[in-house]
Scaffold this motif. Structure first.
Motif, PDB file in Angstrom:
ATOM      1  N   ALA A 323      34.869 190.457  10.046  1.00  0.00           N
ATOM      2  CA  ALA A 323      34.785 191.046   8.702  1.00  0.00           C
ATOM      3  C   ALA A 323      34.249 190.040   7.675  1.00  0.00           C
ATOM      4  CB  ALA A 323      36.173 191.549   8.273  1.00  0.00           C
ATOM      5  N   GLY A 324      33.830 188.855   8.140  1.00  0.00           N
ATOM      6  CA  GLY A 324      33.250 187.868   7.213  1.00  0.00           C
ATOM      7  C   GLY A 324      34.290 187.069   6.458  1.00  0.00           C
ATOM      8  N   LEU A 325      35.474 186.889   7.066  1.00  0.00           N
ATOM      9  CA  LEU A 325      36.562 186.139   6.423  1.00  0.00           C
ATOM     10  C   LEU A 325      36.950 184.991   7.347  1.00  0.00           C
ATOM     11  CD1 LEU A 325      38.661 189.363   5.704  1.00  0.00           C
ATOM     12  CD2 LEU A 325      37.178 188.202   4.051  1.00  0.00           C
ATOM     13  N   ILE A 326      36.732 183.762   6.926  1.00  0.00           N
ATOM     14  CA  ILE A 326      36.973 182.618   7.819  1.00  0.00           C
ATOM     15  C   ILE A 326      37.960 181.622   7.197  1.00  0.00           C
ATOM     16  CG2 ILE A 326      34.711 182.823   8.922  1.00  0.00           C
ATOM     17  CD1 ILE A 326      33.771 180.429   7.220  1.00  0.00           C
ATOM     18  N   GLY A 327      38.451 180.706   8.025  1.00  0.00           N
ATOM     19  CA  GLY A 327      39.330 179.634   7.533  1.00  0.00           C
ATOM     20  C   GLY A 327      40.765 180.052   7.314  1.00  0.00           C
ATOM     21  N   LEU A 328      41.221 181.096   8.017  1.00  0.00           N
ATOM     22  CA  LEU A 328      42.552 181.666   7.749  1.00  0.00           C
ATOM     23  C   LEU A 328      43.663 181.154   8.665  1.00  0.00           C
ATOM     24  CD1 LEU A 328      41.364 185.306   7.037  1.00  0.00           C
ATOM     25  CD2 LEU A 328      42.646 183.861   5.427  1.00  0.00           C
ATOM     26  N   LYS A 329      43.316 180.377   9.689  1.00  0.00           N
ATOM     27  CA  LYS A 329      44.351 179.902  10.616  1.00  0.00           C
ATOM     28  C   LYS A 329      45.293 178.961   9.878  1.00  0.00           C
ATOM     29  CE  LYS A 329      44.446 177.815  15.287  1.00  0.00           C
ATOM     30  NZ  LYS A 329      45.788 178.144  15.575  1.00  0.00           N
ATOM     31  N   GLY A 330      46.581 179.153  10.062  1.00  0.00           N
ATOM     32  CA  GLY A 330      47.582 178.334   9.380  1.00  0.00           C
ATOM     33  C   GLY A 330      47.580 176.894   9.866  1.00  0.00           C
ATOM     34  N   HIS A 331      48.194 176.012   9.097  1.00  0.00           N
ATOM     35  CA  HIS A 331      48.307 174.605   9.482  1.00  0.00           C
ATOM     36  C   HIS A 331      49.222 174.482  10.696  1.00  0.00           C
ATOM     37  CE1 HIS A 331      49.391 170.322   9.195  1.00  0.00           C
ATOM     38  NE2 HIS A 331      48.250 170.193   8.537  1.00  0.00           N
ATOM     39  N   ARG A 332      48.944 173.530  11.569  1.00  0.00           N
ATOM     40  CA  ARG A 332      49.730 173.392  12.804  1.00  0.00           C
ATOM     41  C   ARG A 332      51.212 173.149  12.531  1.00  0.00           C
ATOM     42  NH1 ARG A 332      49.239 167.733  12.524  1.00  0.00           N
ATOM     43  NH2 ARG A 332      47.299 167.319  11.431  1.00  0.00           N
ATOM     44  N   VAL A 333      51.543 172.595  11.361  1.00  0.00           N
ATOM     45  CA  VAL A 333      52.953 172.348  11.013  1.00  0.00           C
ATOM     46  C   VAL A 333      53.728 173.662  10.891  1.00  0.00           C
ATOM     47  CG1 VAL A 333      54.448 171.588   9.102  1.00  0.00           C
ATOM     48  CG2 VAL A 333      52.588 170.119   9.889  1.00  0.00           C
ATOM     49  N   LEU A 334      53.074 174.719  10.378  1.00  0.00           N
ATOM     50  CA  LEU A 334      53.760 175.988  10.141  1.00  0.00           C
ATOM     51  C   LEU A 334      53.338 177.100  11.099  1.00  0.00           C
ATOM     52  CD1 LEU A 334      53.930 176.558   6.252  1.00  0.00           C
ATOM     53  CD2 LEU A 334      55.720 175.799   7.807  1.00  0.00           C
ATOM     54  N   GLY A 335      52.109 177.042  11.584  1.00  0.00           N
ATOM     55  CA  GLY A 335      51.578 178.151  12.370  1.00  0.00           C
ATOM     56  C   GLY A 335      51.224 179.325  11.462  1.00  0.00           C
ATOM     57  N   GLY A 336      51.030 180.489  12.069  1.00  0.00           N
ATOM     58  CA  GLY A 336      50.702 181.672  11.281  1.00  0.00           C
ATOM     59  C   GLY A 336      49.360 181.539  10.585  1.00  0.00           C
ATOM     60  N   MET A 337      49.282 182.143   9.390  1.00  0.00           N
ATOM     61  CA  MET A 337      48.026 182.179   8.644  1.00  0.00           C
ATOM     62  C   MET A 337      48.197 181.449   7.315  1.00  0.00           C
ATOM     63  SD  MET A 337      46.291 184.046  10.653  1.00  0.00           S
ATOM     64  CE  MET A 337      46.994 184.632  12.193  1.00  0.00           C
TER      65      MET A 337
END
Ligand SMILES: *Cc1c(COP(=O)(O)O)cnc(C)c1O
Length: 365
Positions: A323-337
């Motif tokens: 859908a043209g939305l990038i960079g949403l992966k959460g930080h490894r410390v928390l996970g999620g988005m």
């Protein structure tokens, strides 16, 4: 190729207008016969770029004249080490309020000072910021350090928390503003020092901004090499050695763009709107998405969120990309988005994310 909406936490999206100008300036600066990145930092062209960047930053942030502005090479973490060296004597007490990952990182940069953790949100997973009344501040501290916005945990000193900035009496307040600088008007005179790595809200990685009350520079620090001495850097316009000229140029362009957009008052308005859209979408999802931060200190810049079913994370990210939305992966410390919605992120980008989140929920909820 179309540019996606980029929610990356940092290095983060830059305004397209700035990238286009940079593209044009990359080959030749005016009629200088060379790129700005190929010229001496002591020549008239770059000095003009550097001084204009400072003048514009002073305008954007309404920095009073009794504050100096430095543009040191390196990141916020570098400044975390340098502020202790520059402002605390060997063995002197320094007070730290830890409200998330970056507050903890700041602690790790301290050597040969007497650290007092005046308050910490660690015990509740940094979902709140400890109330001001609970802080155990030292009278003799060289400074009190806070993180204005915690980029990973998504907690920010907001008016709902209490008086912002917190009162620290005669002890100067030092604040890491890396991920929220210029997102709203700030009364600089309430702080002893403000610092920020540029790659969240101010431009590219590789350069930082330090705004410091001039009289504090004369306070005792520890013995330090000239290159780490803020006084020497100030006397040499942050050019004691070769500065990261391209980064400085890009920072200046980004600051100029923010002024043209309407300055911090306008970004305050946009940040309120963008963060409201996103938090309402999360809170109104019937538990499909969740953000665990106390609403009174929810960050307007970085919105971490989780899917109820972590097994759907990969599909969520994959669909977002399509859908043209990038960079949403959460930080490894928390996970999620995590959606980072700095000044360069338009309202339409957040609306596109919210639309996608609702669509994804309809298919998987
Ligand atoms: C990103 C960040 C840092 C670290 O910045 P570097 O430039 O990588 O050293 C420190 N503090 C905050 C609040 C940040 O967002």
């Amino acid at each position: 190729m179309a540019r996606a909406y980029n929610f990356s936490p940092g290095p983060a999206a830059l305004p397209e207008a700035v990238l286009r100008q940079a593209q044009a300036d990359m080959l030749e600066w005016g009629d200088a016969g060379a790129s700005i990145v190929e010229m001496s930092h002591r020549g008239p062209e770059f000095l003009q770029v550097a001084r204009q960047a400072e003048a514009d930053l002073r305008t954007l942030l309404a920095i009073p004249d009794d504050y100096a502005v430095l543009f040191p090479a390196g990141g916020a973490t570098t400044q975390q080490a340098l502020i202790a060296l520059n402002f605390a004597g060997a063995g002197q007490r320094v007070d730290y309020v830890v409200s998330g990952h970056w507050g903890k990182t700041a602690l790790k940069q301290l050597v040969s000072v007497d650290v007092n953790i005046a308050a910490s949100g660690d015990s509740d997973g940094f979902r709140t910021i400890p109330a001001r009344e609970t802080w155990r501040l030292s009278k003799e501290a060289a400074y009190v350090h806070i993180t204005a916005n915690e980029t990973i945990h998504g907690v920010e000193f907001r008016p709902g928390w209490g008086r912002v900035p917190p009162d620290t009496g005669d002890v100067p307040l030092f604040a890491d503003f890396s991920s929220s600088i210029a997102s709203e008007p700030v009364d600089v005179s309430k702080y002893g020092l403000i610092y920020a790595g540029a790659q969240k809200n101010l431009g590219p990685v590789g350069i930082s901004v330090v705004i410091v009350r001039r009289d504090l520079l004369e306070r005792a620090g520890q013995p330090r090499a000239d290159i780490f001495d803020y006084r020497s850097q100030l006397a040499n316009e942050s050019m004691l050695n070769t500065p990261p000229t391209w980064n400085w140029y890009l920072l200046g362009q980004t600051v100029r763009w923010m002024i043209e957009q309407g300055g911090t008052a306008e970004f305050d308005r946009r940040s309120a709107l963008k963060s409201k859209l996103l938090y309402e979408a999360i809170d109104g999802s019937g538990g499909f998405y969740r953000n665990e931060v106390d609403p009174s200190v929810r960050s307007r810049m970085n919105v971490p969120f989780f899917l109820a079913e972590a097994a759907l994370d990969a599909a969520f990210l994959e669909g977002a990309r399509e859908a043209g939305l990038i960079g949403l992966k959460g930080h490894r410390v928390l996970g999620g988005m995590r959606a980072s919605i700095y000044n360069a992120m338009p309202v339409e980008g957040v609306q596109a994310l919210v639309d996608y989140m609702q669509e994804f929920r309809r298919h998987h909820g």
